[in-house]
Scaffold this motif. Structure first.
Motif, PDB file in Angstrom:
ATOM      1  N   GLY A 183       0.820  -1.203   0.000  1.00 26.35           N
ATOM      2  CA  GLY A 183       0.000   0.000   0.000  1.00 26.35           C
ATOM      3  C   GLY A 183       0.857   1.257   0.000  1.00 26.35           C
ATOM      4  N   LEU A 293       2.123   1.256  -7.706  1.00 31.40           N
ATOM      5  CA  LEU A 293       1.119   1.885  -6.853  1.00 31.40           C
ATOM      6  C   LEU A 293       1.403   3.381  -6.679  1.00 31.40           C
ATOM      7  N   SER A 297      -1.046   6.385  -7.647  1.00 33.37           N
ATOM      8  CA  SER A 297      -1.565   7.193  -6.532  1.00 33.37           C
ATOM      9  C   SER A 297      -1.710   8.662  -6.888  1.00 33.37           C
ATOM     10  N   GLN A 310      -0.080  -6.712  -9.884  1.00 36.53           N
ATOM     11  CA  GLN A 310      -1.253  -5.835  -9.974  1.00 36.53           C
ATOM     12  C   GLN A 310      -2.010  -5.975 -11.288  1.00 36.53           C
ATOM     13  N   VAL A 361      -6.149   3.089  -6.302  1.00 36.84           N
ATOM     14  CA  VAL A 361      -5.274   3.157  -5.131  1.00 36.84           C
ATOM     15  C   VAL A 361      -6.057   3.591  -3.897  1.00 36.84           C
ATOM     16  N   PHE A 365      -5.665   0.230  -2.139  1.00 35.39           N
ATOM     17  CA  PHE A 365      -4.243   0.069  -1.851  1.00 35.39           C
ATOM     18  C   PHE A 365      -3.649   1.209  -1.032  1.00 35.39           C
TER      19      PHE A 365
END
Length: 387
Positions: A183, A293, A297, A310, A361, A365
């Motif tokens: 994350g 990620l 984001s 992913q 995200v 995540f």
């Protein structure tokens, strides 16, 4: 709760990548929630040998790496002082979280946790899987299987990783496995590319053969036909493939459109993600990269391969493009990368994929959601031990 994270290596250029980044990300949020979370690792490459005592607000216990078995690279480094200190610190910890690989740091640390009867959570980051390598098989026999079988919880990123660690632990089935994805912190979504601004395409990861930076460079001529003013940014620490990648750019005549910027600090990573219109990681068999990620984001769409952890999430959300990539099919791979980039540079596709990336995200995540899952796992481990 007193939590000791053990990871193999921390360097100034973040060359070890994912596991260390995850350990720091988790520790920061855990400390913000009131836990005493710390990171223990080897340190290497610091100017003058000065090892920091804190990284990104997290207390760290770093010990100078000793290259005991240089032929095994990061798997062959260790420190007797680290292991001695780890044994002492474990006695005062509520839980030890080991980011496990087949090495001379995390594997002995996990065995120490078992020996001191300290609650043990193991996270393998896609690094423990069945192998034909004799040294790895011997390592499994001497310690990895014992750690997997006796740990209080084994964390996996994907179903494939869960199957892999069970195969290594066989014939004893693992009953205490928990899925824990990576994350990142939520970020403000970046604005759309202004009309007339040249597009920027970003590769940001370790520059190593397995991540296939050559596919990124080989895609450049195809993209430049449609966008002759496009800029391509190659960022990340060199772990063996930089010279060949830059040589390929010169051979293809695209070196003037490529900016090699080297390793970046965390704030610089997010700035590079914001400046990019497309993020590209053509890696083969990538477990669950934090870099993907981080790009999503801020609302940057991504191009990844089907073997990236992913891939199902990106394909399902429409937050980028998922391509097939095969070893030995360099020309075909480059064309697939280029076609995906070109699709995502179209204004409507860029808007849709960028919005989907940012929402994906934030919905699935965030580091807060990940640490909440991890906290429940920790509490379950401690409760079972007390029971």
């Amino acid at each position: 709760m007193k939590i000791l994270h053990v990871v193999t290596l921390h360097t100034p250029d973040h060359a070890f990548g994912g596991p260390t980044r995850v350990a720091f990300n988790l520790s920061r949020v855990q400390r913000a929630a009131g836990d005493d979370a710390r990171v223990m690792a080897l340190g290497d490459g610091f100017p003058g040998g000065e090892l920091p005592g804190q990284v990104e607000g997290v207390p760290v216990h770093l010990f100078q790496a000793r290259h005991l078995l240089p032929m095994f690279e990061v798997s062959g480094i260790t420190s007797a002082a680290l292991l001695n200190t780890a044994r002492r610190m474990m006695r005062g910890a509520d839980l030890v979280h080991v980011h496990l690989m087949r090495d001379l740091v995390t594997l002995p640390a996990a065995l120490l946790a078992l020996a001191t009867r300290t609650p043990l959570v193991v996270q393998t980051h896609g690094m423990i899987d069945p192998t034909e390598k004799k040294v790895a098989q011997l390592t499994d026999l001497l310690g990895v299987r014992k750690v997997l079988r006796e740990a209080d919880a084994v964390l996996h990123l994907t179903e494939m990783e869960r199957v892999d660690v069970n195969a290594v632990a066989a014939p004893v089935p693992l009953t205490r496995t928990v899925r824990l994805v990576n994350g990142v912190r939520p970020q403000e979504r970046k604005p759309a590319r202004e009309p007339g601004r040249p597009p920027t395409v970003l590769y940001l990861a370790r520059i190593q053969k397995r991540k296939r930076p050559e596919d990124f460079v080989a895609a450049m001529p195809h993209v430049l036909v449609r966008h002759p003013d496009a800029r391509f940014v190659l960022a990340g620490p060199d772990t063996g493939a930089l010279a060949g990648t830059l040589a390929l750019a010169r051979k293809l005549g695209v070196a003037d459109s490529l900016d090699h910027v080297g390793p970046l600090e965390h704030d610089e990573v997010l700035a590079a993600d914001r400046a990019a219109d497309v993020y590209v990681l053509p890696a083969i068999e990538e477990p669950f990269p934090v870099s993907v990620l981080e790009a999503m984001s801020v609302g940057t769409p991504v191009v990844i391969t089907r073997t990236c952890g992913q891939a199902p999430d990106v394909a399902g959300a429409g937050s980028g493009r998922v391509i097939d990539s095969r070893v030995g099919e360099d020309a075909a791979n480059a064309r697939k990368v280029a076609d995906a980039i070109l699709e995502l540079l179209e204004p409507e596709a860029a808007e849709q994929a960028g919005k989907a990336a940012w929402e994906l995200v934030n919905e699935q995540f965030t580091i807060e959601a990940v640490t909440a899952t991890l906290r429940r796992t920790y509490e379950d481990v401690v409760r079972r031990r007390r029971g």
